[in-house]
Design an enzyme around this catalytic site. Structure first.
Site, PDB file in Angstrom:
ATOM      1  NE  ARG A  18      -2.339  -1.348   3.486  1.00 31.34           N
ATOM      2  CZ  ARG A  18      -2.719  -1.003   4.702  1.00 31.34           C
ATOM      3  NH1 ARG A  18      -3.795  -0.263   4.866  1.00 31.34           N
ATOM      4  NH2 ARG A  18      -2.048  -1.391   5.774  1.00 31.34           N
ATOM      5  CE  LYS A 114     -19.663   0.238  -3.531  1.00 31.27           C
ATOM      6  NZ  LYS A 114     -20.321  -0.990  -3.110  1.00 31.27           N
ATOM      7  CG  ASN A 119     -17.829  -4.332  -3.183  1.00 36.63           C
ATOM      8  OD1 ASN A 119     -18.958  -3.865  -3.208  1.00 36.63           O
ATOM      9  ND2 ASN A 119     -17.590  -5.565  -2.772  1.00 36.63           N
ATOM     10  CB  ILE A 437     -28.370   3.328  11.473  1.00 37.37           C
ATOM     11  CG1 ILE A 437     -29.288   4.351  10.807  1.00 37.37           C
ATOM     12  CG2 ILE A 437     -28.121   2.171  10.519  1.00 37.37           C
ATOM     13  CD1 ILE A 437     -30.706   3.879  10.600  1.00 37.37           C
ATOM     14  CG  HIS A 700     -22.260  10.133   4.513  1.00 38.74           C
ATOM     15  ND1 HIS A 700     -23.601   9.867   4.353  1.00 38.74           N
ATOM     16  CD2 HIS A 700     -21.634   8.937   4.450  1.00 38.74           C
ATOM     17  CE1 HIS A 700     -23.779   8.572   4.185  1.00 38.74           C
ATOM     18  NE2 HIS A 700     -22.607   7.985   4.243  1.00 38.74           N
TER      19      HIS A 700
END
Length: 765
Positions: A18, A114, A119, A437, A700
């Site tokens: 990475r 997407k 994904n 949620i 968000h």
């Protein structure tokens, strides 16, 4: 022997460890100067090319590398910078590029969504008032770099004009054809310059061609490629499709291009059937997408060679180009660091580098004869067979239980309306009940505690004490705020899929199996390698503890079978449907355990339900049928008074409303705050007669919405929904938010609910 070439369609950007992610994030945090970032990215980009060169790949892709996203690269190459970023023309500065991707103080980021049914997320091009123009020929730069630095005759890769425009936003249908002409002219300029440079092959990715197109749309595609061929006749264009079979085979293979790339993994049946029925042009090469670019298992190379033999009835082997089914950006880089996995499992894995080995092995078998690579083929296929035959994949009890449910139609004992009456009596909740949620902020303190425990610095007892303290604190906060239905906060969970995978048999976790999700965000999906089996209760202890702290109901929180399936690397020796049923049966036991422990509100989240939809609309119903069945397998065994909740991200609700209703959840919450108006429009056309909560504020953003703003959201929703069925909640989990903003926003949400209850009370009186 044939003269068959191998080709790759794209390679992971992130680096073996990475390095790409780390370089980007160091730059964003101010630890790297721009020239240092560019130098590091140069090294990573050239290293990727060198690996493919050393693996013996004949056609190596260039211009598939990116500093954030390949669709964003296309946008800035064409000068498609929204006005809010104050771009003045010329090559787009790096500051503007990253502002488009991530936002800036003065401008919101571009939308992200997407990439087909993967994904991976791309940045959506915005065309409002745009004047497309070529700022720089990036594919040409990439070709020159590969040739001068490594002597590689690269194959430039671009998203094709039709797919690029179809995936863009900010234009009306009547503008489409004009815009397509403008973009085709720009692509023609790119091709002419590549032709002058001596480029031999260019890959145009047109995955939109596997979706359900009309004859008129196909005519436009044909006109585009006629113009491009005329503009640069010496360039050989590989028209690349993937993720499914092409919708109009005869028309596609007739396009004026020199190669057609077809997916013989995800589009195996359709593409094979059409090719055998209609043949393949003798003047084109066939890009045979044999190696699965979206999953991590070794291929059965004997089966691949048999397929090639079948295709040779209509295609000369000399026309083959052997390649993956799609870009390898969807899989990790290398299995080199996976030495902690079971040896049988590890040998069965194939990440990007191993897939390149598979390509060269197949190519060598075709060019030099199977005998020349017989030992390698034997070793390879033995690893595949060992995995399939091992006890890791052959749990007779699970397979027996799964076979029993294939023909079943699991349902609740009573209809929703009958259950609703029983649940109202049991729970006695107010009108417009409030809840969240599921998750609460995963603070630095929470993450550090988990790290201390995993490293051994903390004992299990220390960690559990910490989790209990967090749970107690947030139960008290929820009661103080005045929420009606509480949650325990999920402080023990890193990821909503990983958490359950670690506690079920049949899952494994890699050490370095990272893939790019969006930008520098990388994820390490669980590996479903074997039969999935329930071992012990997974969530009962934490939920029961939370319930002991309050007289209000506490929801049990589970991730649903389809989301676990769609966010994992899934075994490929049985159907995804059967794997979904195995997960569902395991979750069913968890649901039963929660209920037996006194937890009688249980949320089974399915945010990824729509993500798994096939690309062809005619294939949707089959997927939706078994997805709904898997959810109901998980949830239908409970008592009538046990209330089943679920949560979904906004998903063009109207497209699948019948299937969402068929889930038969007592309450569904939907992430809607950014698309509230669109969803309200859906409910104007389609009735929904179960409990529902439309998110009344956007989690968000750190912004705390005012009470009046939320009451307006409620008012809009109740213009088309029954207030007796309506719940008030945020639009998603609060894991990424800070404590203060979360508390403030929830206080406003509860106040908005109370205010609107008064409105309804006055109206009813």
């Amino acid at each position: 022997m044939a003269n068959v070439q191998s080709s790759n369609l794209g390679y992971p950007r992130i680096g073996a460890n990475r390095e790409w992610k780390k370089a980007l994030e160091s730059f964003w945090s101010g630890k790297l100067e721009e020239h240092e970032l560019l130098s590091k990215l140069d090294d990573i980009r050239l290293d990727r090319l060198r690996i493919q060169q050393e693996k013996g790949i004949d056609l190596i892709p260039v211009h598939d590398f990116t500093m954030y996203d390949h669709m964003l690269d296309m946008s800035v190459m064409f000068g498609l910078v929204p006005q809010r970023f104050k771009y003045d023309g010329g090559p787009v500065p790096l500051s503007v590029y990253f502002a488009m991707a991530r936002g800036s103080q003065g401008a919101a980021a571009c939308e992200m969504t997407k990439w087909f049914n993967t994904n991976y997320h791309y940045i959506v091009p915005e065309l409002q008032d745009a004047k497309p123009h070529l700022t720089v020929n990036k594919p040409l730069e990439a070709y020159r770099e590969a040739k001068s630095s490594l002597g590689i005759e690269g194959k430039p890769v671009l998203v094709g004009p039709y797919t690029f425009l179809k995936l863009s936003k900010g234009y009306t249908p009547d503008q489409f054809e004009s815009l397509l002409d403008q973009f085709t002219d720009l692509y023609a300029v790119i091709l002419k310059e590549l032709e002058q440079e001596g480029v031999q092959w260019v890959q145009f990715d047109e995955p939109i061609l596997v979706t359900s197109l009309t004859k008129d749309e196909l005519a436009l595609v044909s006109s585009v490629y006629k113009k491009l061929h005329a503009a640069a006749p010496a360039i050989r264009i590989m028209l690349q499709t993937y993720f499914d079979s092409v919708s109009h085979y005869v028309e596609i293979i007739s396009l004026p291009v020199q190669g057609i790339g077809l997916d013989f993994v995800h589009g195996l049946d359709g593409n094979t059937e059409q090719l055998l029925k209609h043949g393949f042009p003798e003047d084109k090469v066939l890009g045979v997408g044999l190696i699965n670019g979206r999953n991590i298992w070794r291929s059965d190379l004997d089966a691949k060679l048999e397929l090639l033999d079948t295709l040779s009835q209509k295609v000369k082997p000399s026309q083959y180009v052997i390649q993956p089914s799609c870009s390898l950006l969807h899989v990790p880089v290398s299995t080199a660091h996976e030495d902690k996995l079971d040896p049988v499992l590890r040998q069965a894995l194939s990440f990007a580098n191993e897939k390149l080995d598979e390509l060269t092995l197949l190519t060598s078998a075709l060019n030099n004869g199977i005998e020349s690579v017989s030992e390698q083929l034997k070793e390879h296929n033995q690893a595949v067979a060992a995995m399939n035959q091992s006890s890791l994949r052959n749990n007779e009890q699970v397979q027996k239980e799964t076979s029993k449910v294939v023909g079943l139609n699991p349902t609740r004992a009573l209809s929703f309306e009958e259950r609703r009456k029983a649940q109202q009596k049991k729970w006695n909740l107010p009108l417009l009940p409030t809840t969240t949620i599921g998750s609460f902020p995963q603070s630095t303190e929470v993450r550090q505690a988990r790290k201390n425990w995993r490293s051994g610095e903390w004992s299990a007892e220390q960690y559990e004490t910490f989790l209990a303290e967090q749970t107690r604190a947030w139960i008290e906060i929820q009661e103080d705020i005045g929420l009606d239905v509480l949650v325990h906060g999920e402080f023990e969970r890193t990821d909503m899929v990983e958490f359950f995978g670690e506690k079920l048999d049949g899952f494994a976790f890699t050490a370095n199996g990272w893939v790019q999700s969006y930008g520098s965000r990388c994820v390490k999906p669980p590996v479903i390698y074997g039969d999935v089996e329930f071992v012990n209760p997974m969530t009962v202890k934490e939920t029961v503890y939370a319930q002991s702290l309050t007289s209000k109901p506490v929801k049990g929180m589970l991730t649903g079978p389809i989301t676990i399936l769609n966010w994992s690397f899934v075994r490929d020796d049985i159907s995804r449907e059967l794997v979904a049923y195995q997960i569902a049966l395991a979750l069913r036991l968890e649901v039963n355990a929660l209920e037996q422990a006194g937890i009688e509100m249980i949320q089974v989240d399915e945010p990824a339900l729509r993500e798994g939809l096939p690309l062809k609309r005619e294939d949707w119903q089959s997927y939706l049928d078994w997805s709904v069945k898997a959810f109901r397998l998980s949830t239908s065994s409970v008592k009538d008074t046990t209330q089943i909740h679920t949560h979904m991200c906004y998903c063009e609700f109207h497209d699948i409303i019948d299937s969402i209703r068929a889930l038969d959840a007592d309450v569904i919450s939907i992430e809607t705050s950014r698309s509230h108006g669109e969803l309200i429009g859906s409910f104007e056309e389609h009735t929904y007669d179960h409990g529902i909560g439309l998110g009344v504020y956007d989690i968000h953003s750190p912004r705390v919405p005012e009470v009046d703003e939320m009451t307006q959201m409620i008012k809009r929703a109740l213009s088309v929904l029954d207030p007796e069925l309506f719940w008030i909640n945020p639009d998603c989990g609060l894991k990424t938010r800070g404590r203060d903003e979360t508390v403030a926003a929830l206080r406003n949400m509860v106040a908005a609910a109370a205010q609107y209850r008064e409105v309804l009370s006055v109206n009813q009186s």
